[in-house]
Design a protein around this motif. Structure first.
Motif, PDB file in Angstrom:
ATOM      1  N   HIS A 215      35.402  53.480  14.619  1.00 28.64           N
ATOM      2  CA  HIS A 215      35.527  54.939  14.498  1.00 28.64           C
ATOM      3  C   HIS A 215      34.530  55.576  15.442  1.00 28.64           C
ATOM      4  CE1 HIS A 215      31.989  54.001  12.084  1.00 28.64           C
ATOM      5  NE2 HIS A 215      31.600  55.254  12.253  1.00 28.64           N
ATOM      6  N   ASP A 217      32.018  59.174  15.354  1.00 30.42           N
ATOM      7  CA  ASP A 217      31.539  60.054  14.283  1.00 30.42           C
ATOM      8  C   ASP A 217      32.046  61.479  14.488  1.00 30.42           C
ATOM      9  OD1 ASP A 217      30.275  57.921  13.136  1.00 30.42           O
ATOM     10  OD2 ASP A 217      28.264  58.449  13.828  1.00 30.42           O
ATOM     11  N   HIS A 273      32.419  52.773  17.360  1.00 27.74           N
ATOM     12  CA  HIS A 273      31.528  51.731  16.833  1.00 27.74           C
ATOM     13  C   HIS A 273      32.081  51.179  15.519  1.00 27.74           C
ATOM     14  CE1 HIS A 273      30.087  55.722  15.530  1.00 27.74           C
ATOM     15  NE2 HIS A 273      29.638  55.153  14.427  1.00 27.74           N
TER      16      HIS A 273
HETATM   17 FE   LIG Z   1      29.568  55.925  12.479  1.00 28.82          FE
END
Ligand SMILES: [Fe+2]
Ligand SMILES: O=C(O)CCC(=O)C(=O)O
Length: 342
Positions: A215, A217, A273
């Protein structure tokens, strides 16, 4: 899954149940402890406001990794250890005590428990998500009472990291030729900060599960306090391979979020990440996500669009709409940032 969370599953010693097992095409292939750490630059925050070479280092780290390790932050090592320790002690409580901090809210809802998202595969982790800022928006009924120092420790930590983040966000603006107040003014005093403690129990088949799916952020920036000993966080590098972030016990890892990628018109990249699991060691982390209030309109900084030959890459958008798009994309295993492109 029973109420004991992933921790209880881990302790039962059984093979991971099917709902945690990834599709073969995305197996993480092996144990976190066997990976080579990536060379993510360390930026000295004491030098950052005064020396252009440190600002250049920050910019290059973000351009390469979308992340850097922040040293010289002035937060005592004992406070960092206390944050890791209160997180760890919370996850060690009996299930019924942890469940007192859970709520039924959808999506990335506040409280203890799994994200209420439509996911193909479940993450091998337990987590608690808390809104920590503005202070008058804290849902204190969801904050752990045990360990008794949890709230005070988190309160103190958030205040310190908030100050450190200010300095970093100013330097980010400077590093691409903007007025240093630009991004800070976008965040505003009414910025929102969420804290997510994640606990990753060991799994006897780390080759089949992920602690956290790939994903990026949905924040402007994320400040991660990693486990002092155990690695697990990986960044997707430009060549498509995964590289492991070193677990340096006294730095804060700064990760660019999607909202910053949009505001910087793509000068900063929000890295994809994930978290991999170990066969015999558990891992704790505490992430602070900094974002604007949901009603805020954001977009690429005007100053970046005036330069000759510069094209606008992202639309202006309301943060709330982006958060909804991010959740939808996450549920489909996609990246929301594409939704924001012009
Ligand atoms: Fe994250
Ligand atoms: O556990 C970590 O190190 C990272 C967690 C993370 O990426 C997140 O909570 O968004």
């Amino acid at each position: 899954m029973a109420n004991g969370g992933v921790k209880a599953l881990s302790e039962s010693g059984a093979e991971p149940p099917l709902e945690f097992v990834l599709q073969e095409a995305v197996y993480p292939s092996g144990d976190a402890s066997r990976r080579r750490p990536a060379d993510i630059p360390i930026v000295d925050l004491l030098r950052l406001p005064h020396y252009d070479d440190e600002t250049a280092k920050l910019r290059s780290a973000i351009a390469t990794w979308g992340a850097f390790q922040a040293a010289g932050h002035g937060i005592s090592f004992s406070l960092l250890e206390d944050v890791r320790s209160v997180g760890r002690r919370f996850f060690e409580l009996p299930p019924e005590e942890k469940l007192r901090c859970s709520s039924k809210s959808k999506g990335f809802g506040e409280g203890y428990g799994r994200d209420q998202v439509k996911a193909q595969t479940l993450d091998w982790s337990d987590r608690i998500l808390l809104k920590v800022y503005p202070e008058d928006q804290r849902s204190l009924e969801l904050w752990p009472r045990n360990p008794t120092s949890f709230s005070q420790t988190l309160h103190e930590y958030v205040a310190k990291v908030n100050t450190v983040a200010q300095l970093i966000i100013e330097a980010m603006a400077r590093s691409i030729g903007l007025d240093e107040t630009h991004f800070i003014a976008q965040l505003g005093e009414e910025r929102e900060i969420y804290c997510r403690f994640s606990y990753y129990p060991p799994c006897q088949r780390p080759d089949l599960v992920l602690g956290l799916k790939p994903h990026s952020d949905n924040s402007a920036i994320t400040m991660i306090l990693q486990d002092g000993d155990v690695e697990g966080l990986e960044l997707l590098s430009e060549d498509g391979g995964w590289v492991s972030v070193p677990s340096n016990p006294d730095v804060l890892l700064v990760v660019v979020g999607d909202l910053m990628e949009i505001m910087s018109n793509g000068s900063f990249k929000s890295p994809v990440h994930r978290v991999v699991i170990n066969s015999n060691k558990d891992r704790i982390s505490a992430s602070l996500f900094f974002a604007m209030k949901p009603e805020k309109l954001i977009g690429p900084a005007e100053g970046l669009l005036k330069e000759e030959g510069k094209q606008r890459l992202y639309r202006d958008l309301i943060v709330k709409d982006y958060l909804d798009a991010h959740l939808n994309a996450f549920e489909e295993g996609k990246q929301a940032i594409n939704w924001a492109r012009v």
